[in-house]
Design a protein around this motif. Structure first.
Motif, PDB file in Angstrom:
ATOM      1  N   THR A 142      65.265  84.828  32.548  1.00  0.00           N
ATOM      2  CA  THR A 142      65.035  83.383  32.692  1.00  0.00           C
ATOM      3  C   THR A 142      65.455  82.558  31.484  1.00  0.00           C
ATOM      4  O   THR A 142      65.866  81.412  31.642  1.00  0.00           O
ATOM      5  CB  THR A 142      63.556  83.082  33.016  1.00  0.00           C
ATOM      6  OG1 THR A 142      62.734  83.663  32.003  1.00  0.00           O
ATOM      7  CG2 THR A 142      63.175  83.614  34.380  1.00  0.00           C
ATOM      8  N   ASN A 143      65.382  83.108  30.284  1.00  0.00           N
ATOM      9  CA  ASN A 143      65.784  82.311  29.121  1.00  0.00           C
ATOM     10  C   ASN A 143      67.289  82.389  28.859  1.00  0.00           C
ATOM     11  O   ASN A 143      67.781  81.788  27.908  1.00  0.00           O
ATOM     12  CB  ASN A 143      64.971  82.694  27.871  1.00  0.00           C
ATOM     13  CG  ASN A 143      65.291  84.084  27.345  1.00  0.00           C
ATOM     14  OD1 ASN A 143      66.228  84.750  27.787  1.00  0.00           O
ATOM     15  ND2 ASN A 143      64.496  84.531  26.386  1.00  0.00           N
ATOM     16  N   SER A 181      69.105  84.770  27.724  1.00  0.00           N
ATOM     17  CA  SER A 181      69.508  85.490  26.511  1.00  0.00           C
ATOM     18  C   SER A 181      70.251  86.797  26.780  1.00  0.00           C
ATOM     19  O   SER A 181      71.004  87.259  25.924  1.00  0.00           O
ATOM     20  CB  SER A 181      68.280  85.780  25.634  1.00  0.00           C
ATOM     21  OG  SER A 181      67.394  86.662  26.307  1.00  0.00           O
ATOM     22  N   ALA A 195      67.762  79.929  34.375  1.00  0.00           N
ATOM     23  CA  ALA A 195      68.727  80.132  33.283  1.00  0.00           C
ATOM     24  C   ALA A 195      69.853  79.104  33.334  1.00  0.00           C
ATOM     25  O   ALA A 195      70.931  79.315  32.787  1.00  0.00           O
ATOM     26  CB  ALA A 195      69.277  81.550  33.333  1.00  0.00           C
TER      27      ALA A 195
END
Length: 196
Positions: free
Chosen positions: A29-30, A32, A149
């Protein structure tokens, strides 16, 4: 104790740890990093528990759904993760996955190998209410992550709104409510510039 049975079970359990090494196209979700198949399967099992009330069939066997979700991608240890919008990759996907199922599941004692194979086939065929709900969650999950994201995977592969709608319309077979929610996510992704 049947030591040979236990040894087969342990060998299988160690083998399926490889699922942690199978990367998916979807990012966490972030944004990364890409998620792996084991994370995906765990998150789907959690979704089944939390979202069971939205299944089209109200008497759904949630434990059965969870079992399917935990094993449905084990074949990707050998077959790899085929990106949802990769038409060429889908041409031989069924064959690759069937061969993987035969190798991986046969590591277990025969009774368990048959049980796991039957769960996997049930998920793939989507003929039962549980399989349709499990498949709905499997389709919804990457959409949720993609949206969170900021469309990272959709942008990376130049995916269009129409592709996402077509690919995911089967969510309605398992949950009309979640399909309604998914469509709202898609429209918001378009408005936000995450999806063409």
């Amino acid at each position: 104790m049947d030591i040979k049975r236990l040894q087969k079970q342990m060998a299988f359990l160690l083998e399926v740890d490889e699922l942690k090494n199978v990367l998916r196209q979807t990012y966490v979700t972030n944004g990364s990093r890409q998620e792996n198949d084991a994370e995906h399967s765990w998150h789907l099992a959690m979704m089944a528990i939390i979202l069971e009330e939205y299944a089209n069939e109200k008497q759904i066997n949630t434990l059965h759904v969870i079992k399917m979700l935990l094993i449905h991608d084990l074949v990707e240890i050998d077959a790899g993760d085929t990106f949802a919008y990769d038409e060429i990759g889908h041409a031989d996907k069924a064959q690759r996955e069937e061969e993987a199922a035969e190798r991986i599941f046969s590591m277990l004692p025969e009774d368990q190998a048959d049980m796991i194979y039957q769960l996997w086939r049930e998920f793939e065929e989507r003929k039962t209410p549980e399989a349709r709900f499990a498949a709905a969650l499997d389709r919804l999950h990457p959409m949720l992550l993609n949206h969170q994201a900021k469309g990272k995977t959709w942008k990376k592969h130049d995916i269009r709104r129409e592709q996402v709608l077509k690919r995911n319309e089967t969510i309605a077979e398992g949950s009309e409510d979640l399909w309604e929610y998914a469509q709202a996510i898609i429209e918001d992704a378009v408005e936000s510039g995450y999806l063409r």
